[in-house]
Scaffold this motif. Structure first.
Motif, PDB file in Angstrom:
ATOM      1  N   ASP A 114      46.603  80.040  69.574  1.00 45.69           N
ATOM      2  CA  ASP A 114      46.829  81.451  69.917  1.00 45.69           C
ATOM      3  C   ASP A 114      47.660  81.519  71.196  1.00 45.69           C
ATOM      4  OD1 ASP A 114      46.819  84.133  70.323  1.00 45.69           O
ATOM      5  OD2 ASP A 114      44.649  84.346  70.582  1.00 45.69           O
ATOM      6  N   ASN A 115      48.980  81.605  71.047  1.00 40.10           N
ATOM      7  CA  ASN A 115      49.853  81.678  72.207  1.00 40.10           C
ATOM      8  C   ASN A 115      49.936  83.073  72.801  1.00 40.10           C
ATOM      9  OD1 ASN A 115      51.277  78.955  72.685  1.00 40.10           O
ATOM     10  ND2 ASN A 115      51.389  79.191  70.452  1.00 40.10           N
ATOM     11  N   GLU A 116      49.388  84.064  72.105  1.00 38.42           N
ATOM     12  CA  GLU A 116      49.313  85.406  72.679  1.00 38.42           C
ATOM     13  C   GLU A 116      48.200  85.488  73.712  1.00 38.42           C
ATOM     14  OE1 GLU A 116      51.409  87.911  72.087  1.00 38.42           O
ATOM     15  OE2 GLU A 116      52.564  86.536  70.833  1.00 38.42           O
ATOM     16  N   ASN A 117      47.183  84.660  73.542  1.00 43.01           N
ATOM     17  CA  ASN A 117      46.057  84.609  74.475  1.00 43.01           C
ATOM     18  C   ASN A 117      45.771  83.145  74.791  1.00 43.01           C
ATOM     19  OD1 ASN A 117      43.809  85.409  76.007  1.00 43.01           O
ATOM     20  ND2 ASN A 117      42.454  85.219  74.232  1.00 43.01           N
ATOM     21  N   PRO A 118      46.613  82.521  75.601  1.00 42.85           N
ATOM     22  CA  PRO A 118      46.516  81.068  75.818  1.00 42.85           C
ATOM     23  C   PRO A 118      45.328  80.679  76.696  1.00 42.85           C
ATOM     24  CG  PRO A 118      48.273  81.997  77.160  1.00 42.85           C
ATOM     25  CD  PRO A 118      47.743  83.116  76.323  1.00 42.85           C
ATOM     26  N   CYS A 119      44.228  80.359  76.053  1.00 35.97           N
ATOM     27  CA  CYS A 119      43.047  79.912  76.783  1.00 35.97           C
ATOM     28  C   CYS A 119      42.287  78.924  75.911  1.00 35.97           C
ATOM     29  CB  CYS A 119      42.157  81.092  77.175  1.00 35.97           C
ATOM     30  SG  CYS A 119      41.607  82.107  75.803  1.00 35.97           S
ATOM     31  N   ILE A 120      41.630  77.964  76.554  1.00 35.32           N
ATOM     32  CA  ILE A 120      40.846  76.963  75.837  1.00 35.32           C
ATOM     33  C   ILE A 120      39.503  76.789  76.547  1.00 35.32           C
ATOM     34  CG2 ILE A 120      42.839  75.719  74.931  1.00 35.32           C
ATOM     35  CD1 ILE A 120      42.409  73.629  77.134  1.00 35.32           C
ATOM     36  N   SER A 121      38.516  76.308  75.805  1.00 32.65           N
ATOM     37  CA  SER A 121      37.196  76.029  76.350  1.00 32.65           C
ATOM     38  C   SER A 121      36.865  74.562  76.086  1.00 32.65           C
ATOM     39  CB  SER A 121      36.133  76.928  75.694  1.00 32.65           C
ATOM     40  OG  SER A 121      36.385  78.294  75.973  1.00 32.65           O
ATOM     41  N   LEU A 122      36.343  73.892  77.097  1.00 34.98           N
ATOM     42  CA  LEU A 122      36.009  72.478  76.994  1.00 34.98           C
ATOM     43  C   LEU A 122      34.569  72.270  77.423  1.00 34.98           C
ATOM     44  CD1 LEU A 122      39.168  70.981  78.766  1.00 34.98           C
ATOM     45  CD2 LEU A 122      38.861  71.374  76.331  1.00 34.98           C
ATOM     46  N   TRP A 123      33.906  71.302  76.802  1.00 34.35           N
ATOM     47  CA  TRP A 123      32.555  70.941  77.206  1.00 34.35           C
ATOM     48  C   TRP A 123      32.639  70.015  78.402  1.00 34.35           C
ATOM     49  CZ3 TRP A 123      29.649  69.851  71.952  1.00 34.35           C
ATOM     50  CH2 TRP A 123      29.565  71.061  71.250  1.00 34.35           C
ATOM     51  N   ALA A 124      31.809  70.280  79.416  1.00 32.68           N
ATOM     52  CA  ALA A 124      31.890  69.535  80.671  1.00 32.68           C
ATOM     53  C   ALA A 124      31.576  68.057  80.499  1.00 32.68           C
ATOM     54  CB  ALA A 124      30.951  70.160  81.702  1.00 32.68           C
ATOM     55  N   PHE A 125      30.839  67.710  79.438  1.00 33.90           N
ATOM     56  CA  PHE A 125      30.479  66.304  79.254  1.00 33.90           C
ATOM     57  C   PHE A 125      31.455  65.564  78.339  1.00 33.90           C
ATOM     58  CE2 PHE A 125      27.609  69.090  76.754  1.00 33.90           C
ATOM     59  CZ  PHE A 125      28.109  68.867  75.494  1.00 33.90           C
ATOM     60  N   GLU A 126      32.567  66.177  77.956  1.00 36.42           N
ATOM     61  CA  GLU A 126      33.571  65.471  77.173  1.00 36.42           C
ATOM     62  C   GLU A 126      34.190  64.353  78.020  1.00 36.42           C
ATOM     63  OE1 GLU A 126      36.396  67.705  74.734  1.00 36.42           O
ATOM     64  OE2 GLU A 126      35.271  69.526  75.216  1.00 36.42           O
ATOM     65  N   THR A 127      34.454  63.225  77.405  1.00 39.52           N
ATOM     66  CA  THR A 127      34.988  62.075  78.139  1.00 39.52           C
ATOM     67  C   THR A 127      36.378  61.666  77.658  1.00 39.52           C
ATOM     68  OG1 THR A 127      33.860  60.563  76.619  1.00 39.52           O
ATOM     69  CG2 THR A 127      32.692  61.166  78.643  1.00 39.52           C
ATOM     70  N   THR A 128      36.913  62.358  76.674  1.00 40.17           N
ATOM     71  CA  THR A 128      38.244  62.036  76.165  1.00 40.17           C
ATOM     72  C   THR A 128      39.181  63.210  76.387  1.00 40.17           C
ATOM     73  OG1 THR A 128      37.650  62.813  73.939  1.00 40.17           O
ATOM     74  CG2 THR A 128      37.336  60.464  74.411  1.00 40.17           C
ATOM     75  N   ASP A 129      40.475  62.924  76.327  1.00 41.52           N
ATOM     76  CA  ASP A 129      41.480  63.968  76.526  1.00 41.52           C
ATOM     77  C   ASP A 129      41.585  64.864  75.298  1.00 41.52           C
ATOM     78  OD1 ASP A 129      42.233  63.024  79.043  1.00 41.52           O
ATOM     79  OD2 ASP A 129      43.636  61.578  78.164  1.00 41.52           O
ATOM     80  N   ARG A 130      41.796  66.129  75.549  1.00 40.40           N
ATOM     81  CA  ARG A 130      42.273  67.022  74.492  1.00 40.40           C
ATOM     82  C   ARG A 130      43.795  66.956  74.508  1.00 40.40           C
ATOM     83  NH1 ARG A 130      39.096  71.579  72.936  1.00 40.40           N
ATOM     84  NH2 ARG A 130      36.888  70.985  73.017  1.00 40.40           N
ATOM     85  N   VAL A 131      44.393  66.869  73.332  1.00 35.67           N
ATOM     86  CA  VAL A 131      45.841  66.700  73.242  1.00 35.67           C
ATOM     87  C   VAL A 131      46.461  67.923  72.561  1.00 35.67           C
ATOM     88  CG1 VAL A 131      47.733  65.224  72.452  1.00 35.67           C
ATOM     89  CG2 VAL A 131      45.509  64.207  73.042  1.00 35.67           C
ATOM     90  N   TYR A 132      47.513  68.459  73.172  1.00 34.39           N
ATOM     91  CA  TYR A 132      48.243  69.591  72.621  1.00 34.39           C
ATOM     92  C   TYR A 132      49.728  69.253  72.616  1.00 34.39           C
ATOM     93  CZ  TYR A 132      43.854  71.902  73.766  1.00 34.39           C
ATOM     94  OH  TYR A 132      42.518  72.221  73.860  1.00 34.39           O
ATOM     95  N   LEU A 133      50.450  69.873  71.724  1.00 34.11           N
ATOM     96  CA  LEU A 133      51.896  69.673  71.635  1.00 34.11           C
ATOM     97  C   LEU A 133      52.612  70.814  72.351  1.00 34.11           C
ATOM     98  CD1 LEU A 133      52.243  68.615  67.873  1.00 34.11           C
ATOM     99  CD2 LEU A 133      51.864  67.154  69.887  1.00 34.11           C
ATOM    100  N   ILE A 134      53.565  70.456  73.216  1.00 34.36           N
ATOM    101  CA  ILE A 134      54.370  71.465  73.899  1.00 34.36           C
ATOM    102  C   ILE A 134      55.629  71.701  73.082  1.00 34.36           C
ATOM    103  CG2 ILE A 134      55.519  72.107  76.034  1.00 34.36           C
ATOM    104  CD1 ILE A 134      53.795  70.101  77.502  1.00 34.36           C
ATOM    105  N   GLN A 135      55.823  72.921  72.670  1.00 33.59           N
ATOM    106  CA  GLN A 135      57.000  73.290  71.887  1.00 33.59           C
ATOM    107  C   GLN A 135      57.890  74.211  72.722  1.00 33.59           C
ATOM    108  OE1 GLN A 135      55.179  75.024  68.384  1.00 33.59           O
ATOM    109  NE2 GLN A 135      54.995  73.028  67.388  1.00 33.59           N
TER     110      GLN A 135
END
Length: 293
Positions: A44-65
């Protein structure tokens, strides 16, 4: 000279229009947007926000276009998230609960602001049914009736609880905080689940027209502690089977069973009592993330 002055004004006006047109970015370098690696998911690039769990230990990966490919990042709170670019890939890793913004910039002049919330998932458990289960071959019918009414009419304890909040603080989701009203308890549900030989069958019918039959088959012991106080309850893992309900829900909820062993509170007055359980059927609803530690 008089004829030259209007011509100079005309040239200046045309030059001003030309400079104005050049200052507007054209479509040769499209604006920056984000996309998921999975092409079947739409970001959703109209509302660019993400939520992450604080105990995650790996990267979230996104593509920049879009953009010109020369990306750099600015992070508003580097204690909350870690972010880096590798080519057209954006890597984000949570560090602690909180909020941050990641600004993506390129050499052409495009900016893209991503809001990031890091927190712990919390679930609300709304109580829809309260009942008592008593065991003890020597209990008389009068004692059972009196004890049941006493447990359900108690001014404190499970019978007066209308809902729970569970905040999970690890990846296995078996430890965190239990919130009941203004009280907070540390909980640990890492013990092995208990399987029942005979599923706990409950028929629930509430005053607002809800009716359903439940079969609870497995329970996890949950140890609670708050200061010097400790307690234990049993939380069902799943609802093994249901009959159709008569109340509409906007989204399909999950139902669980919460069992509290209150035997020690009543055994002195009821010597024949073997077990006194307080049983609640609750609706489990995921609410989101809390950024509080």
């Amino acid at each position: 000279m008089k004829k030259l002055f209007p011509f100079v004004l005309l040239c200046l006006a045309l030059l001003s229009l030309g400079l104005g047109a050049c200052s507007d970015k054209d479509d040769s370098v499209p604006r920056i947007q984000l996309a998921y690696e999975n092409p079947n998911e739409v970001f959703d690039n109209e509302n660019p926000c993400i939520s992450l769990w604080a105990f995650e230990t790996t990267d979230r990966v996104y593509l920049i276009q879009g953009g010109d490919g020369n990306f750099r990042l600015e992070i508003s709170n580097d204690e909350v998230v870690q972010a880096r670019c590798e080519g057209s890939k954006l890597f984000i890793r949570p560090l602690k609960a909180g909020k941050a913004e990641v600004l993506i910039r390129d050499g052409y002049g495009w900016d893209y602001l991503l809001s990031v919330t890091v927190g712990f998932p919390y679930y609300l458990y709304g109580v829809i049914d309260n009942r008592v289960m008593l065991q003890g071959a020597g209990l008389t019918d009068e004692e059972k009736s009196a004890l049941e009414q006493e447990m359900l009419g108690a001014s404190s304890g499970p019978a007066v609880v209308k809902g729970y909040t569970l905040v999970y603080q690890n990846e296995a989701m078996n430890a965190g905080q239990l919130v009941i009203g203004s009280s907070r308890y540390v909980f640990d549900a890492s013990a092995e689940p208990i399987g029942l030989e005979d599923p706990l069958e409950l028929n629930v019918r509430t005053t607002d027209g809800f009716a359903r039959k439940f079969f609870f088959e497995r329970f996890t012991p949950v140890r609670l502690s708050s200061g010097n106080h400790s307690d234990e309850l049993f939380l069902s893992e799943s609802n093994g089977g249901v009959s159709p309900d008569t109340r509409h829900f906007n989204s399909a909820p999950h139902f669980r069973c919460v069992v509290s062993d209150r035997t020690s509170l009543y055994r002195e007055r009821y010597p024949a009592l073997e077990h006194a359980y307080h049983v609640q059927v609750v609706i489990e609803q995921y609410e989101g993330l809390t950024s509080e530690e």
